[in-house]
Write an enzyme that holds these catalytic residues in place. Structure first.
Site, PDB file in Angstrom:
ATOM      1  N   PRO A   2      33.785  32.432  39.722  1.00  0.00           N
ATOM      2  CA  PRO A   2      33.943  31.461  40.818  1.00  0.00           C
ATOM      3  C   PRO A   2      35.320  30.808  40.777  1.00  0.00           C
ATOM      4  CG  PRO A   2      31.827  31.180  39.721  1.00  0.00           C
ATOM      5  CD  PRO A   2      32.622  32.136  38.880  1.00  0.00           C
ATOM      6  N   GLU A   3      36.005  30.845  41.910  1.00  0.00           N
ATOM      7  CA  GLU A   3      37.318  30.222  42.027  1.00  0.00           C
ATOM      8  C   GLU A   3      37.185  28.951  42.864  1.00  0.00           C
ATOM      9  OE1 GLU A   3      39.754  31.216  40.298  1.00  0.00           O
ATOM     10  OE2 GLU A   3      39.212  33.260  39.734  1.00  0.00           O
ATOM     11  N   LYS A  58      38.775  24.127  39.230  1.00  0.00           N
ATOM     12  CA  LYS A  58      37.480  24.800  39.199  1.00  0.00           C
ATOM     13  C   LYS A  58      36.430  23.994  38.437  1.00  0.00           C
ATOM     14  CE  LYS A  58      39.337  28.693  37.690  1.00  0.00           C
ATOM     15  NZ  LYS A  58      39.445  30.116  37.256  1.00  0.00           N
ATOM     16  N   ARG A 265      45.033  42.652  35.816  1.00  0.00           N
ATOM     17  CA  ARG A 265      44.222  42.376  37.004  1.00  0.00           C
ATOM     18  C   ARG A 265      44.708  43.244  38.159  1.00  0.00           C
ATOM     19  NH1 ARG A 265      43.606  35.760  37.168  1.00  0.00           N
ATOM     20  NH2 ARG A 265      42.859  35.501  35.041  1.00  0.00           N
TER      21      ARG A 265
END
Length: 275
Positions: A2-3, A58, A265
């Site tokens: 979750p960002e 976050k 990434r």
């Protein structure tokens, strides 16, 4: 993971239920998360009224009169609001329940990289907490500008995408949102951060805000585990310009989207639209 958009969606879903309500009790079934849940958390929160729910980066900050309990969702964490009447029996990965009069706030985290911490008011403002003090500016705050990005990147050879992901300039721009923001700004993600001009950084700041706002409006992105406080998945990922669209035609020019790896990434970009 979750960002910022997913955490903000969670905050907006939770706050109307918990603000102004008292915690009747806290059930901690699993204390070993990313860091141990404070041993006295349940007692600290008993009969405390939740005054507000804030987001910093976050992190979710639940304020009570005695301090704040801080929640980080980690990679697979969710917070769900469940009716107290007929609440499901806690499953294996349901680690903590905050019980209110009419509902239960349940923290679930299969991989246990999330965290629940306590910051007492006598320790000072919660934003001085070691996990929060060094965070970059909020992307929706007036402090987040192209001029800030330009000034903070002078002389830096790291790629502009990796500079965004670092979190020390601006918080919450995770992998999906960095790729999407750079596409909207027309900046190739491999460009050295120190080589990007002020006008291009001004476009990038606008693109970051627009991308994150669109993601929040669509309930965030659900790539694997994320659901909002009501159990619904986000759907921003369905409308991405480049993210996870390797080999597919760019939605703007038709050029096949390229995929590369930066800092372990995946990065996606259009070689025509992004220079």
């Amino acid at each position: 993971m979750p960002e910022l958009p997913e955490v903000e969606v969670t905050r907006r879903g939770i706050e109307p239920f918990v603000a102004g309500r008292r915690v009747e009790r806290v059930d901690v079934r699993t204390a070993m998360l990313r860091w141990p849940v404070p041993a006295g958390l349940a007692e600290q929160l008993r009969a405390r009224e939740v005054l507000a729910v804030e987001r910093r980066g976050k992190y979710l900050l639940f304020e009570v009169d005695a301090g704040w309990f801080i929640v980080h969702l980690g990679m697979t964490g969710t917070l769900r609001v469940l009716p107290a009447a007929g609440v499901p029996v806690a499953a294996k990965h349901d680690h903590i329940d905050w019980i209110f009069d009419e509902f239960v706030l349940r923290f679930r985290d299969p991989r246990r990289f999330g965290a629940v911490l306590w910051h007492p008011r006598e320790a000072g403002d919660v934003h001085a907490h070691p996990l929060l003090a060094s965070l970059g500016v909020e992307p929706f705050s007036p402090a987040f500008t192209g001029a800030l990005l330009h000034a903070r990147t002078r002389g830096r050879t790291v790629s502009v995408k990796q500079a965004l992901l670092a979190g020390d300039m601006v918080v919450g721009v995770g992998n999906i949102y960095a790729s999407e923001s750079l596409f909207r700004a027309g900046i190739r993600p491999t460009t050295a951060a120190g080589k990007v001009s002020l006008p291009r950084y001004e476009r990038l700041a606008d693109a970051v805000r627009a991308t994150l706002a669109d993601a929040i409006e669509r309930g965030g992105s659900t790539l694997r585990d994320f659901v909002g406080s009501n159990g619904e998945s986000g759907y921003f990922q369905l409308d991405c310009f480049v993210y996870d669209r390797a080999g597919q035609p760019c939605r703007v020019c038709g050029t096949p989207v390229r995929q590369i790896v930066q800092g372990q990434r995946s990065t996606y970009f259009c070689p025509t639209c992004q220079r």
